[in-house]
Motif scaffolding. Structure first.
Motif: not given
Ligand code: ATP
Length: 565
Positions: A108, A277, A279, A287-289, A292, A294, A365-367, A430, A432, A435
């Motif tokens: 990314r 997603r 990703e 952490f980035r799966s 996941f 929500q 980011e957690l939330e 919102s 995760g 996370r």
């Molecule tokens: P990031 O910037 O890390 O990609 P985001 O800002 O896109 O996250 P949001 O769309 O705000 O994330 O999603 C809300 C919550 O969902 C996030 O705070 C996180 O806890 C969780 N989350 C988002 N993407 C992922 C992921 N790929 N894997 C695990 N948890 C996720």
């Protein structure tokens, strides 16, 4: 905190496994093992209880502008494709990605720089050829060491790097600019970019691939939604998407909830569920799966009170992580700058945790807690919105008609008392679940010493989970497998098991049994011993203080209930 040790404990004791591991795993997908599933369920259960089931709508919670109601939902993962067109995900849910021309890995675009800070070859190269100067922004560079590194270690660590492929040519450009760079202060970021650039005059400075040092392509757009088809035909009309967030299911059911319950604004709707997603660079363990879970709340309120509700939810959600054991040194609430805000939002804050894989000073980011105004409800009412000056208007196509038509349903709220009709504003915390689970795991991990079975101090690994989150709440041991102790212990186990996830263990020395429980975070160990048979008391040992108290058999369940609240 050492991520490798945490990952290895998680596999060894059955918290987290790689998905489809026997086939080599699938990048971005994870499975929770027997203990992991308990931990994650406890995280989600604590959230649900605190947000929905345990909410008392009769009193004003501390810091809240007023009383409010709260209900839950569980929506389908695949929804009408128009949902994603109106929400903006279909057109806008893109990431920019770059591919490495040498190793073909995808990244990314906004992850490349943070990944470079953790990249093994980049750290090794900088260590070999720079030494810190007056400040981290002013390192000194040794080009002989850089040349040497490129000819030896670099070949293995960064085979794609321009400096490794063509040391002389690459260093020539750097040598030319070095005097002026050094006089103005040279940073390690800039040095890395010189090391990645063979033809500065043609390409400008390039950013290297964090994996091999190679050339990255220009950023290209990539939609993150997983596609699938509903029904027998794989045609465009049957195309559907796996939801990338649970929130939209709440917005499209907002009217159903209003019509089927007696909730009144302000009220919230919560949902916990899977999101998907695709990703580009899944990384940092769970952490980035790509799949996941929500835990989302959409809170509907009158526009005039929305700033106060935004502050309330932001602060309350931050406190939730502290209350469940995250340390305030590793947790932060970061308000977005005005430039970072989505165009409809008048406030967004991220709750972030310093995970062990983050570079020093960085957080993950957690939330996210966002003030979303009336953007979502209006989008589903009128059609996909875009900004026009300070207003949101329906985006039109070349034919002048709405690009993505809304449902046409009236999503206004009518306030019986004030006789006012309005589209509520929305505050969205919102979170995760994966996370949060990972943060609680990292925070809980400790290595210390505790007396072994012979009373001598010995190293131990302990997970100091908040009792509410601990996968196993208590372990029940008969001191020895005779003299009637197993019978008493089994009876206690049977009684407790009806209410709590408890564990029975009669194998090995009691000290070793304590260790096994410490390592998975069980807060209490209850031992039936000789004295139990005389006076019906047992010992209860606390995982963190190692203190043992004697209590009556009859008091065990009420004590556990109290500790787990
Ligand atoms: P990031 O910037 O890390 O990609 P985001 O800002 O896109 O996250 P949001 O769309 O705000 O994330 O999603 C809300 C919550 O969902 C996030 O705070 C996180 O806890 C969780 N989350 C988002 N993407 C992922 C992921 N790929 N894997 C695990 N948890 C996720």
């Amino acid at each position: 905190m050492d991520m490798e040790k945490i990952v290895s404990l998680c596999k060894r004791r059955g918290f987290i496994f790689q998905s489809s591991e026997i086939y080599g795993g699938l990048n971005g997908f994870w499975d929770y093992g027997p203990l992991g599933v308990e931990l994650k369920r406890n995280v989600k259960e604590a959230w649900w209880r605190d947000m929905v089931a345990g909410h008392n709508e009769l009193i004003v919670p501390a810091g809240a502008p007023s009383t409010y109601q709260m209900v839950g939902l569980d929506c389908s993962i695949i929804m009408h494709p128009q949902v994603w067109k109106c929400s903006g995900h279909y057109d806008l849910f893109h990431d920019f990605m770059q591919t490495c021309r040498q190793c073909k890995k995808l990244f990314r675009a906004d992850h490349v720089t943070p990944m470079l800070k953790e990249s093994a070859w980049a750290l090794a190269w900088l260590e070999a050829c720079t030494s810190p100067g007056a400040s981290p922004e002013q390192v000194t560079f040794d080009s002989n060491a850089a040349f040497d590194w490129a000819r030896k270690k670099g070949k293995k660590l960064a085979p794609g790097l321009a400096l490794v492929r063509n040391p002389q040519g690459t260093l020539a450009a750097l040598a030319e600019d070095l005097p002026s760079l050094q006089s103005s202060g040279i940073t390690s970021d800039v040095l890395l970019r010189y090391a990645a650039t063979e033809q500065k005059s043609v390409t400008g400075l390039q950013t290297p691939c964090p994996a091999c040092g190679g050339d990255l392509t220009e950023p290209r757009e990539f939609n993150l939604m997983f596609e699938t088809y509903t029904g027998a035909l794989q045609s465009d009309e049957n195309k559907a998407f796996l939801r990338p967030e649970t929130a939209q299911g709440i917005f499209v059911n907002y009217k159903n909830v209003l019509d089927s319950t007696r909730v009144k604004v302000p009220f919230g709707i919560c949902q916990v569920g899977k999101s998907f997603r695709n990703e580009i660079t899944p990384r940092n363990y769970t952490f980035r799966s790509r799949e996941f879970e929500q835990m989302e709340l959409e809170f509907f309120c009158h526009p005039s009170t929305s700033p106060a509700w935004y502050q309330y939810w932001r602060d309350r959600r931050f406190r939730w992580y502290l209350d469940h054991g995250l340390s305030k040194e590793r947790l932060q609430l970061r308000e977005h700058e005005a430039a970072e805000l989505a165009h409809y939002s008048c406030g967004t804050a991220d709750i972030e945790y310093a995970f062990p894989f983050c570079a020093p000073g960085e957080f993950g980011e957690l939330e996210g807690v966002a003030h979303r105004a009336d953007f979502d409800l209006r989008s589903h009412q009128e059609g996909k919105l875009v900004k026009d000056g300070n207003n949101l208007v329906v985006e039109t196509g070349p034919d002048g008609k709405p690009k993505h038509r809304g449902s046409g349903k009236d999503l206004n709220y009518f306030d019986e008392q004030s006789r006012e009709r309005f589209v509520p504003h929305v505050i969205e915390p919102s979170a995760g679940a994966d996370r949060a689970t990972l943060a609680f795991l990292c925070e809980a991990y400790y290595e210390d010493t505790a007396p072994d079975e012979n009373g001598k101090p010995a190293d131990r690994v302990v997970l100091r989970f908040h009792p509410r989150l601990a996968p196993i709440k208590a372990a029940i041991f008969p001191l020895v497998k005779k003299e009637g102790m197993p019978e008493v212990a089994q009876q206690l186990y049977g009684e407790l098991k009806r209410e709590f996830n408890v564990f029975y263990d009669d194998g090995g020395a009691v000290g070793r049994r304590y260790r096994r429980q410490d390592e998975v975070g069980t807060p209490y160990c209850i031992t039936v011993d000789g004295q139990t048979l005389q006076d019906q008391t047992v010992t209860i040992r606390d995982r963190d203080t190692l203190k043992q108290d004697r209590i009556h058999l009859k008091e065990v369940s009420s004590l556990l209930r109290e500790k787990l609240r």
